[in-house]
Design a protein around this motif. Structure first.
Motif, PDB file in Angstrom:
ATOM      1  N   GLY A 216       0.810  -1.208   0.000  1.00 48.21           N
ATOM      2  CA  GLY A 216       0.000   0.000   0.000  1.00 48.21           C
ATOM      3  C   GLY A 216       0.846   1.262   0.000  1.00 48.21           C
ATOM      4  N   THR A 217       0.290   2.336  -0.567  1.00 48.41           N
ATOM      5  CA  THR A 217       0.967   3.629  -0.610  1.00 48.41           C
ATOM      6  C   THR A 217       0.545   4.470   0.586  1.00 48.41           C
ATOM      7  OG1 THR A 217       1.046   3.598  -3.024  1.00 48.41           O
ATOM      8  CG2 THR A 217       1.296   5.735  -1.950  1.00 48.41           C
ATOM      9  N   VAL A 218       1.506   5.109   1.254  1.00 49.49           N
ATOM     10  CA  VAL A 218       1.191   5.979   2.383  1.00 49.49           C
ATOM     11  C   VAL A 218       1.883   7.319   2.197  1.00 49.49           C
ATOM     12  CG1 VAL A 218       0.789   4.114   4.030  1.00 49.49           C
ATOM     13  CG2 VAL A 218       3.093   5.022   3.758  1.00 49.49           C
ATOM     14  N   SER A 219       1.206   8.381   2.632  1.00 46.29           N
ATOM     15  CA  SER A 219       1.773   9.722   2.512  1.00 46.29           C
ATOM     16  C   SER A 219       1.184  10.615   3.593  1.00 46.29           C
ATOM     17  CB  SER A 219       1.468  10.316   1.132  1.00 46.29           C
ATOM     18  OG  SER A 219       1.885  11.670   1.061  1.00 46.29           O
ATOM     19  N   LEU A 220       2.053  11.234   4.376  1.00 46.46           N
ATOM     20  CA  LEU A 220       1.670  12.216   5.389  1.00 46.46           C
ATOM     21  C   LEU A 220       2.438  13.492   5.086  1.00 46.46           C
ATOM     22  CD1 LEU A 220       0.565  13.337   8.062  1.00 46.46           C
ATOM     23  CD2 LEU A 220       2.374  12.068   9.255  1.00 46.46           C
ATOM     24  N   ASN A 221       1.728  14.525   4.625  1.00 47.19           N
ATOM     25  CA  ASN A 221       2.366  15.789   4.267  1.00 47.19           C
ATOM     26  C   ASN A 221       1.837  16.898   5.162  1.00 47.19           C
ATOM     27  OD1 ASN A 221       4.046  17.525   2.608  1.00 47.19           O
ATOM     28  ND2 ASN A 221       2.138  18.322   1.749  1.00 47.19           N
ATOM     29  N   LEU A 222       2.755  17.587   5.847  1.00 49.30           N
ATOM     30  CA  LEU A 222       2.381  18.695   6.714  1.00 49.30           C
ATOM     31  C   LEU A 222       2.785  20.010   6.069  1.00 49.30           C
ATOM     32  CD1 LEU A 222       2.915  16.157   8.750  1.00 49.30           C
ATOM     33  CD2 LEU A 222       2.780  17.914  10.498  1.00 49.30           C
ATOM     34  N   THR A 223       1.900  20.989   6.184  1.00 46.50           N
ATOM     35  CA  THR A 223       2.176  22.340   5.714  1.00 46.50           C
ATOM     36  C   THR A 223       1.608  23.320   6.731  1.00 46.50           C
ATOM     37  OG1 THR A 223       0.110  22.483   4.455  1.00 46.50           O
ATOM     38  CG2 THR A 223       2.040  21.624   3.294  1.00 46.50           C
ATOM     39  N   GLY A 224       1.948  24.597   6.578  1.00 42.02           N
ATOM     40  CA  GLY A 224       1.368  25.627   7.431  1.00 42.02           C
ATOM     41  C   GLY A 224       1.566  25.343   8.904  1.00 42.02           C
ATOM     42  N   SER A 225       0.456  25.414   9.660  1.00 42.27           N
ATOM     43  CA  SER A 225       0.516  25.204  11.111  1.00 42.27           C
ATOM     44  C   SER A 225       0.124  23.789  11.514  1.00 42.27           C
ATOM     45  CB  SER A 225      -0.402  26.208  11.819  1.00 42.27           C
ATOM     46  OG  SER A 225      -1.748  26.052  11.385  1.00 42.27           O
ATOM     47  N   GLY A 245      10.299   8.245   2.592  1.00 38.31           N
ATOM     48  CA  GLY A 245       9.502   9.152   1.772  1.00 38.31           C
ATOM     49  C   GLY A 245       8.043   9.197   2.160  1.00 38.31           C
ATOM     50  N   TRP A 246       7.711   8.696   3.349  1.00 36.68           N
ATOM     51  CA  TRP A 246       6.316   8.618   3.776  1.00 36.68           C
ATOM     52  C   TRP A 246       5.856   9.872   4.510  1.00 36.68           C
ATOM     53  CZ3 TRP A 246       6.871   3.069   6.243  1.00 36.68           C
ATOM     54  CH2 TRP A 246       7.116   2.145   5.217  1.00 36.68           C
ATOM     55  N   ILE A 247       6.778  10.606   5.126  1.00 33.30           N
ATOM     56  CA  ILE A 247       6.442  11.848   5.817  1.00 33.30           C
ATOM     57  C   ILE A 247       7.198  12.988   5.150  1.00 33.30           C
ATOM     58  CG2 ILE A 247       6.482  13.131   7.983  1.00 33.30           C
ATOM     59  CD1 ILE A 247       6.414  10.551   9.504  1.00 33.30           C
ATOM     60  N   THR A 248       6.471  14.047   4.794  1.00 34.13           N
ATOM     61  CA  THR A 248       7.086  15.204   4.153  1.00 34.13           C
ATOM     62  C   THR A 248       6.536  16.491   4.762  1.00 34.13           C
ATOM     63  OG1 THR A 248       5.393  15.154   2.414  1.00 34.13           O
ATOM     64  CG2 THR A 248       7.491  14.046   1.940  1.00 34.13           C
ATOM     65  N   GLY A 249       7.273  17.568   4.548  1.00 32.03           N
ATOM     66  CA  GLY A 249       6.826  18.900   4.914  1.00 32.03           C
ATOM     67  C   GLY A 249       6.883  19.782   3.687  1.00 32.03           C
ATOM     68  N   ASN A 250       5.771  20.394   3.343  1.00 35.16           N
ATOM     69  CA  ASN A 250       5.680  21.176   2.101  1.00 35.16           C
ATOM     70  C   ASN A 250       6.049  20.333   0.883  1.00 35.16           C
ATOM     71  OD1 ASN A 250       4.962  23.559   3.501  1.00 35.16           O
ATOM     72  ND2 ASN A 250       7.119  24.038   3.872  1.00 35.16           N
ATOM     73  N   GLY A 251       5.791  19.029   0.984  1.00 39.12           N
ATOM     74  CA  GLY A 251       6.033  18.136  -0.140  1.00 39.12           C
ATOM     75  C   GLY A 251       7.464  17.664  -0.284  1.00 39.12           C
ATOM     76  N   ASN A 252       8.339  17.976   0.677  1.00 36.50           N
ATOM     77  CA  ASN A 252       9.732  17.529   0.583  1.00 36.50           C
ATOM     78  C   ASN A 252      10.191  16.984   1.931  1.00 36.50           C
ATOM     79  OD1 ASN A 252      10.996  19.758   2.232  1.00 36.50           O
ATOM     80  ND2 ASN A 252      10.038  20.995   0.618  1.00 36.50           N
ATOM     81  N   ASP A 253      11.422  16.468   1.966  1.00 31.65           N
ATOM     82  CA  ASP A 253      11.927  15.857   3.194  1.00 31.65           C
ATOM     83  C   ASP A 253      12.856  16.770   3.982  1.00 31.65           C
ATOM     84  OD1 ASP A 253      14.151  15.864   1.601  1.00 31.65           O
ATOM     85  OD2 ASP A 253      14.637  13.743   1.868  1.00 31.65           O
ATOM     86  N   TYR A 254      13.031  18.018   3.544  1.00 36.85           N
ATOM     87  CA  TYR A 254      13.949  18.904   4.258  1.00 36.85           C
ATOM     88  C   TYR A 254      13.238  20.021   5.019  1.00 36.85           C
ATOM     89  CZ  TYR A 254      13.509  21.105  -0.383  1.00 36.85           C
ATOM     90  OH  TYR A 254      13.023  21.611  -1.563  1.00 36.85           O
ATOM     91  N   ASP A 255      11.926  20.196   4.822  1.00 37.05           N
ATOM     92  CA  ASP A 255      11.187  21.181   5.608  1.00 37.05           C
ATOM     93  C   ASP A 255      10.524  20.566   6.836  1.00 37.05           C
ATOM     94  OD1 ASP A 255      11.842  23.282   4.007  1.00 37.05           O
ATOM     95  OD2 ASP A 255       9.952  23.336   2.900  1.00 37.05           O
ATOM     96  N   ILE A 256      10.509  19.254   6.918  1.00 36.75           N
ATOM     97  CA  ILE A 256       9.836  18.600   8.034  1.00 36.75           C
ATOM     98  C   ILE A 256      10.760  18.551   9.252  1.00 36.75           C
ATOM     99  CG2 ILE A 256      10.546  16.235   7.457  1.00 36.75           C
ATOM    100  CD1 ILE A 256       7.034  17.291   8.619  1.00 36.75           C
ATOM    101  N   VAL A 257      10.188  18.819  10.423  1.00 35.44           N
ATOM    102  CA  VAL A 257      10.956  18.856  11.663  1.00 35.44           C
ATOM    103  C   VAL A 257      10.296  17.944  12.684  1.00 35.44           C
ATOM    104  CG1 VAL A 257      11.559  20.323  13.643  1.00 35.44           C
ATOM    105  CG2 VAL A 257      11.918  21.158  11.328  1.00 35.44           C
ATOM    106  N   TYR A 258      11.109  17.231  13.453  1.00 43.10           N
ATOM    107  CA  TYR A 258      10.574  16.432  14.554  1.00 43.10           C
ATOM    108  C   TYR A 258      11.436  16.673  15.782  1.00 43.10           C
ATOM    109  CZ  TYR A 258      14.178  13.214  12.794  1.00 43.10           C
ATOM    110  OH  TYR A 258      15.347  12.662  12.340  1.00 43.10           O
TER     111      TYR A 258
END
Length: 291
Positions: A216-225, A245-258
């Motif tokens: 199965g394909t999974v995608s979690l993309n966070l943007t804004g707040s 590649g399952w979690i992204t921020g603004n559609g990429n892997d370098y804007d996401i923070v944890y």
């Protein structure tokens, strides 16, 4: 003769009781709904083809399931507005299998309390894809102490181990979703799970993505707040999911923070403000762990 009559009456009463129990366990949304109001009794039926309820019941304590299986298009899905407080034991969001349509449930203020679980893209051998649209308000999932293996879980992409592929979507722009246990993407091997979170916060115990190892394909993309807050230190798992590649921020892997906060014992996943992103790029902030 009297004995036969007794048994006939007995079994008739038993059948009626069983039928009523089955009907009471499941409330189905009608595809013919025009106002999309969760609290309009004419929009529901007890079971498939059953009678309309006389009032919208509280199903949280009776094990009642609420389904959107009869929805023939996404526009007909139920709508919960400010001031409305909907309740169910299970909520299964999936379209009509006959035409493989997508059903949705929209939360635009108010609250939805589900005692056990929400399943987006339901557990059917037929195509029953679904979407949960969260604009504002509150969703509470799970009741402590139920002991059920599914209690307190939000499944995005449910499906089954056999049958047609099923898709589940979460579109969230505001509000709060409280998940007692796990936020699960792709519950079974044939399910796809997608989430776009541009605002609001999901609180959950843990995040599970493709834990079955299926295709199965999974995608979690966070943007804004948009933000996800998990219990415990989940940084290793999140880093793995980002690497896949399952979690992204603004559609990429370098804007996401944890970030893990030891004082609260919580891990947060989010996209920082643009200024913070610039500082991270310059290496001026060392408090936030990121990939």
């Amino acid at each position: 003769m009297k004995k036969n009559l007794f048994y006939a009456v007995f079994f008739a009463i038993l059948l009626a009781l069983v039928s009523n129990t089955v009907l009471a366990d499941t409330m189905d949304w009608l595809s013919s709904s025009t106002d999309r109001n969760w609290f309009n009794v004419d929009n529901w039926r007890w079971g498939s083809g059953g009678p309309a309820p006389t009032a919208i019941p509280d199903l949280t304590s009776t094990g009642g399931s609420v389904r959107t299986y009869q929805s023939s298009a996404s526009i007909y899905g139920p709508f919960i507005q400010t001031g409305q407080n909907a309740q169910a034991y299970y909520l299964k969001i999936g379209g009509a299998a006959a035409n493989a349509s997508i059903a949705d449930v929209t939360i635009d203020g108010g609250s939805l309390t589900v005692a056990n679980y929400i399943l987006i893209g339901s557990d059917s051998s037929s195509v029953r894809s679904g979407r949960l649209i969260m604009n504002s308000g509150t969703i509470n999932i799970g009741t402590s102490g139920s002991g059920s293996s599914t209690n307190g879980r939000l499944y995005i992409g449910g499906g089954t181990s056999v049958g047609a592929a099923v898709d589940g979507w979460l579109d969230m722009s505001g509000g709060t979703i409280n998940v007692l246990e796990d936020l699960v993407f792709s519950r079974n091997v044939n399910a796809d799970g997608w989430a776009e979170i541009s605002g609001g916060t999901i609180f959950a115990n843990n995040l599970l993505m493709k834990s079955h190892g299926g295709a199965g394909t999974v995608s979690l993309n966070l943007t804004g707040s948009g933000k996800i807050v998990l219990n415990g230190d989940r940084t290793a798992t999140i880093e793995e999911y980002i690497g896949n590649g399952w979690i992204t921020g603004n559609g990429n892997d370098y804007d996401i923070v944890y970030q893990y906060n030891g004082s609260t014992n919580q891990t947060s996943i989010f996209v920082p403000e643009p200024t913070t992103i610039c500082l991270l790029g310059l290496g001026l902030i060392g408090l936030v762990r990121r990939k």
